[in-house]
Scaffold this motif. Structure first.
Motif, PDB file in Angstrom:
ATOM      1  N   LEU A  40       0.834  -1.203   0.000  1.00  0.00           N
ATOM      2  CA  LEU A  40       0.000   0.000   0.000  1.00  0.00           C
ATOM      3  C   LEU A  40       0.868   1.251   0.000  1.00  0.00           C
ATOM      4  O   LEU A  40       0.589   2.217  -0.733  1.00  0.00           O
ATOM      5  N   GLU A  41       1.928   1.242   0.792  1.00  0.00           N
ATOM      6  CA  GLU A  41       2.849   2.376   0.814  1.00  0.00           C
ATOM      7  C   GLU A  41       3.514   2.549  -0.549  1.00  0.00           C
ATOM      8  O   GLU A  41       3.659   3.670  -1.050  1.00  0.00           O
ATOM      9  N   THR A  42       3.906   1.436  -1.137  1.00  0.00           N
ATOM     10  CA  THR A  42       4.560   1.488  -2.449  1.00  0.00           C
ATOM     11  C   THR A  42       3.631   2.072  -3.507  1.00  0.00           C
ATOM     12  O   THR A  42       4.033   2.925  -4.310  1.00  0.00           O
ATOM     13  N   PHE A  43       2.385   1.642  -3.495  1.00  0.00           N
ATOM     14  CA  PHE A  43       1.430   2.143  -4.488  1.00  0.00           C
ATOM     15  C   PHE A  43       1.242   3.651  -4.366  1.00  0.00           C
ATOM     16  O   PHE A  43       1.349   4.382  -5.351  1.00  0.00           O
ATOM     17  N   PHE A  44       0.955   4.120  -3.148  1.00  0.00           N
ATOM     18  CA  PHE A  44       0.651   5.544  -2.984  1.00  0.00           C
ATOM     19  C   PHE A  44       1.888   6.423  -3.139  1.00  0.00           C
ATOM     20  O   PHE A  44       1.783   7.561  -3.592  1.00  0.00           O
ATOM     21  N   SER A  45       3.059   5.929  -2.768  1.00  0.00           N
ATOM     22  CA  SER A  45       4.274   6.718  -2.977  1.00  0.00           C
ATOM     23  C   SER A  45       4.546   6.879  -4.470  1.00  0.00           C
ATOM     24  O   SER A  45       4.888   7.971  -4.933  1.00  0.00           O
ATOM     25  N   HIS A  46       4.371   5.811  -5.242  1.00  0.00           N
ATOM     26  CA  HIS A  46       4.558   5.893  -6.693  1.00  0.00           C
ATOM     27  C   HIS A  46       3.469   6.742  -7.335  1.00  0.00           C
ATOM     28  O   HIS A  46       3.736   7.493  -8.291  1.00  0.00           O
ATOM     29  N   PHE A  47       2.259   6.629  -6.839  1.00  0.00           N
ATOM     30  CA  PHE A  47       1.156   7.429  -7.383  1.00  0.00           C
ATOM     31  C   PHE A  47       1.407   8.917  -7.136  1.00  0.00           C
ATOM     32  O   PHE A  47       1.209   9.750  -8.031  1.00  0.00           O
ATOM     33  N   ALA A  48       1.854   9.265  -5.922  1.00  0.00           N
ATOM     34  CA  ALA A  48       2.148  10.664  -5.605  1.00  0.00           C
ATOM     35  C   ALA A  48       3.294  11.185  -6.466  1.00  0.00           C
ATOM     36  O   ALA A  48       3.251  12.312  -6.979  1.00  0.00           O
ATOM     37  N   PHE A  49       4.307  10.364  -6.649  1.00  0.00           N
ATOM     38  CA  PHE A  49       5.451  10.755  -7.494  1.00  0.00           C
ATOM     39  C   PHE A  49       4.989  11.014  -8.928  1.00  0.00           C
ATOM     40  O   PHE A  49       5.408  11.990  -9.563  1.00  0.00           O
ATOM     41  N   ALA A  50       4.130  10.143  -9.439  1.00  0.00           N
ATOM     42  CA  ALA A  50       3.623  10.314 -10.803  1.00  0.00           C
ATOM     43  C   ALA A  50       2.806  11.596 -10.938  1.00  0.00           C
ATOM     44  O   ALA A  50       2.897  12.304 -11.954  1.00  0.00           O
ATOM     45  N   GLN A  51       2.027  11.920  -9.910  1.00  0.00           N
ATOM     46  CA  GLN A  51       1.233  13.154  -9.935  1.00  0.00           C
ATOM     47  C   GLN A  51       2.141  14.380  -9.949  1.00  0.00           C
ATOM     48  O   GLN A  51       1.875  15.358 -10.651  1.00  0.00           O
ATOM     49  N   LEU A  52       3.201  14.340  -9.169  1.00  0.00           N
ATOM     50  CA  LEU A  52       4.145  15.457  -9.116  1.00  0.00           C
ATOM     51  C   LEU A  52       4.829  15.663 -10.463  1.00  0.00           C
ATOM     52  O   LEU A  52       4.925  16.794 -10.960  1.00  0.00           O
ATOM     53  N   VAL A  53       5.302  14.591 -11.063  1.00  0.00           N
ATOM     54  CA  VAL A  53       5.972  14.685 -12.358  1.00  0.00           C
ATOM     55  C   VAL A  53       4.999  15.125 -13.447  1.00  0.00           C
ATOM     56  O   VAL A  53       5.336  15.937 -14.311  1.00  0.00           O
ATOM     57  N   THR A  54       3.773  14.600 -13.396  1.00  0.00           N
ATOM     58  CA  THR A  54       2.756  14.994 -14.382  1.00  0.00           C
ATOM     59  C   THR A  54       2.473  16.494 -14.303  1.00  0.00           C
ATOM     60  O   THR A  54       2.385  17.179 -15.333  1.00  0.00           O
ATOM     61  N   GLY A  55       2.338  17.008 -13.086  1.00  0.00           N
ATOM     62  CA  GLY A  55       2.112  18.437 -12.921  1.00  0.00           C
ATOM     63  C   GLY A  55       3.245  19.261 -13.481  1.00  0.00           C
ATOM     64  O   GLY A  55       3.030  20.291 -14.140  1.00  0.00           O
ATOM     65  N   LYS A  89       0.822   9.382   5.206  1.00  0.00           N
ATOM     66  CA  LYS A  89       1.463  10.537   4.571  1.00  0.00           C
ATOM     67  C   LYS A  89       1.281  10.506   3.059  1.00  0.00           C
ATOM     68  O   LYS A  89       0.929  11.529   2.443  1.00  0.00           O
ATOM     69  N   TYR A  90       1.483   9.350   2.443  1.00  0.00           N
ATOM     70  CA  TYR A  90       1.390   9.272   0.996  1.00  0.00           C
ATOM     71  C   TYR A  90      -0.056   9.232   0.509  1.00  0.00           C
ATOM     72  O   TYR A  90      -0.352   9.693  -0.600  1.00  0.00           O
ATOM     73  N   VAL A  91      -0.944   8.688   1.310  1.00  0.00           N
ATOM     74  CA  VAL A  91      -2.366   8.741   0.948  1.00  0.00           C
ATOM     75  C   VAL A  91      -2.829  10.196   0.918  1.00  0.00           C
ATOM     76  O   VAL A  91      -3.495  10.640  -0.029  1.00  0.00           O
ATOM     77  N   GLY A  92      -2.470  10.944   1.974  1.00  0.00           N
ATOM     78  CA  GLY A  92      -2.843  12.356   2.022  1.00  0.00           C
ATOM     79  C   GLY A  92      -2.239  13.140   0.881  1.00  0.00           C
ATOM     80  O   GLY A  92      -2.904  13.984   0.257  1.00  0.00           O
ATOM     81  N   LEU A  93      -0.974  12.890   0.564  1.00  0.00           N
ATOM     82  CA  LEU A  93      -0.307  13.596  -0.533  1.00  0.00           C
ATOM     83  C   LEU A  93      -0.947  13.244  -1.872  1.00  0.00           C
ATOM     84  O   LEU A  93      -1.135  14.120  -2.726  1.00  0.00           O
ATOM     85  N   SER A  94      -1.298  11.982  -2.060  1.00  0.00           N
ATOM     86  CA  SER A  94      -1.922  11.560  -3.317  1.00  0.00           C
ATOM     87  C   SER A  94      -3.270  12.239  -3.521  1.00  0.00           C
ATOM     88  O   SER A  94      -3.586  12.710  -4.618  1.00  0.00           O
ATOM     89  N   VAL A  95      -4.068  12.285  -2.470  1.00  0.00           N
ATOM     90  CA  VAL A  95      -5.380  12.928  -2.557  1.00  0.00           C
ATOM     91  C   VAL A  95      -5.223  14.415  -2.847  1.00  0.00           C
ATOM     92  O   VAL A  95      -5.925  14.989  -3.704  1.00  0.00           O
ATOM     93  N   LEU A  96      -4.290  15.068  -2.158  1.00  0.00           N
ATOM     94  CA  LEU A  96      -4.057  16.500  -2.359  1.00  0.00           C
ATOM     95  C   LEU A  96      -3.618  16.792  -3.786  1.00  0.00           C
ATOM     96  O   LEU A  96      -4.158  17.694  -4.448  1.00  0.00           O
ATOM     97  N   LEU A  97      -2.655  16.038  -4.301  1.00  0.00           N
ATOM     98  CA  LEU A  97      -2.141  16.274  -5.643  1.00  0.00           C
ATOM     99  C   LEU A  97      -3.169  15.949  -6.718  1.00  0.00           C
ATOM    100  O   LEU A  97      -3.260  16.640  -7.732  1.00  0.00           O
TER     101      LEU A  97
END
Length: 355
Positions: free
Chosen positions: A4-19, A196-204
């Motif tokens: 779960l941590e791996t998924f959301f950390s990668h998802f947040a990273f992808a959102q940051l790069v996409t932005g 932390k990564y769930v919150g960051l993913s939702v925010l991004l």
């Protein structure tokens, strides 16, 4: 890391790069966009530690994550200044203060490498560096929130106003909680990284969706073609009744001379709903924010007095205060933006023309 941590950390990273990729073509058009890209880049670098599974201390990727994570609060502070003051040129001291969030920890790390010593052997210095850096980060984040609260009402476009305050407020709250929980309190909980990564993913996800799917220019929309005091034209004869009342209040009653005048106060004075008043000033008078609206009348009043012989010896500060300004510095800045010269230079040129 758990799955779960791996998924959301990668998802947040992808959102940051996409932005970053989506904003990059517009980086040169607006200072705030360039800084926001830098903010996303710092966030991506910070997340990189978990995304890449960095284990080697002092490796290249470790340094990237280290620099990005420490620079993030300072860059965020600069973003907040630009977003809520589009015309503001970031001053050298502001760049210097923002850079301290990186330079303080970076200097301590480089010193430890240079002398092959653990800074914790020197408790006083260690406390100054560690807690001083954390205090600075928290102060800058809190100041960003204050800037948002102070200026968000000045924007006359309601959707943009809420968007800006929401983005800055949510990001500031997230950064504040992360710093307090991880660094100040040192809480160790097995689910903290996931949260932390769930919150960051939702925010991004919310920010990117709003930026690029709903209103692309909401956060970074800059004033386009806003005329100055010297060139703005009078409204058309078919102006609405509310617009005529606004103009009469400014030109006849001279309400702009009231120090601390806000759009809420003006709304109550004129008996016009604040939402409608914002529409009038923005839509019918073409002002981007309330300060531009006030400056139009205040600067025009002072400029007229500077040309009048009876005010030739009146201090410029007195004229500025009489027209509603609280300080000479804010008046000088607004005056030079309008006429391209300082009030003193304007007065001197008016005297020479009169002679």
């Amino acid at each position: 890391m758990t799955s779960l941590e791996t998924f959301f950390s990668h998802f947040a990273f992808a959102q940051l790069v996409t932005g970053m990729l989506l904003l990059f073509p517009r980086a040169a058009t607006n200072r705030a966009i360039g800084l926001f890209i830098a903010l996303l880049g710092c966030g991506a670098a910070y997340v990189l530690t978990d995304v890449a599974g960095i284990q080697t201390h002092m490796s290249v990727l470790w340094w990237v994550a280290y620099i990005g994570g420490n620079a993030l609060p300072g860059v965020f502070w600069l973003v907040s200044l630009c977003v809520f003051a589009d015309r503001q040129v970031i001053k050298p001291w502001q760049w210097a203060v923002a850079s301290l969030t990186l330079l303080i920890p970076l200097s301590s790390t480089l010193l430890q490498l240079a002398f092959n010593a653990d800074l914790r052997q020197f408790p006083s210095l260690y406390g100054l560096v560690v807690y001083g850096a954390m205090a600075l980060e928290l102060v800058l984040i809190c100041h960003a929130l204050l800037v948002a609260l102070r200026h968000w009402q000045d924007d006359l476009v309601q959707e943009r106003r809420y968007m800006r305050a929401g983005v800055i407020g949510l990001v500031a709250s997230y950064l504040f909680m992360i710093i307090v929980v991880e660094q100040v309190l040192g809480i160790e909980w097995h689910g903290l990284t996931t949260a932390k990564y769930v919150g960051l993913s939702v925010l991004l996800t919310g920010i990117n969706f709003w930026f690029f799917a709903l209103r692309e220019n909401t956060l970074f929309d800059a004033a386009k073609g806003t005329s100055t005091t010297a060139t703005r034209q009078a409204p058309a004869p078919e102006a609405s009744a509310e617009l005529q009342r606004v103009i009469a209040a400014m030109e006849n009653d001279l309400l702009y001379r009231q120090e601390g005048l806000t759009i809420s106060i003006l709304s109550r004075t004129l008996g016009i709903h604040e939402y409608r008043l914002r529409q009038v000033i923005n839509g019918e008078m073409a002002y981007r924010n309330f300060n531009d609206f006030l400056n139009h009348y205040r600067i025009k009043d002072v400029a007229l007095r500077l040309r009048e012989p009876q005010h030739s010896r009146t201090p410029i500060l007195t004229l500025a205060l009489d027209c509603g300004y609280r300080s000479l510095s804010s008046f000088n800045k607004a005056f030079k933006q309008t006429y391209g010269v300082t009030p003193s230079e304007y007065r001197s040129s008016a005297v020479q023309i009169g002679e």
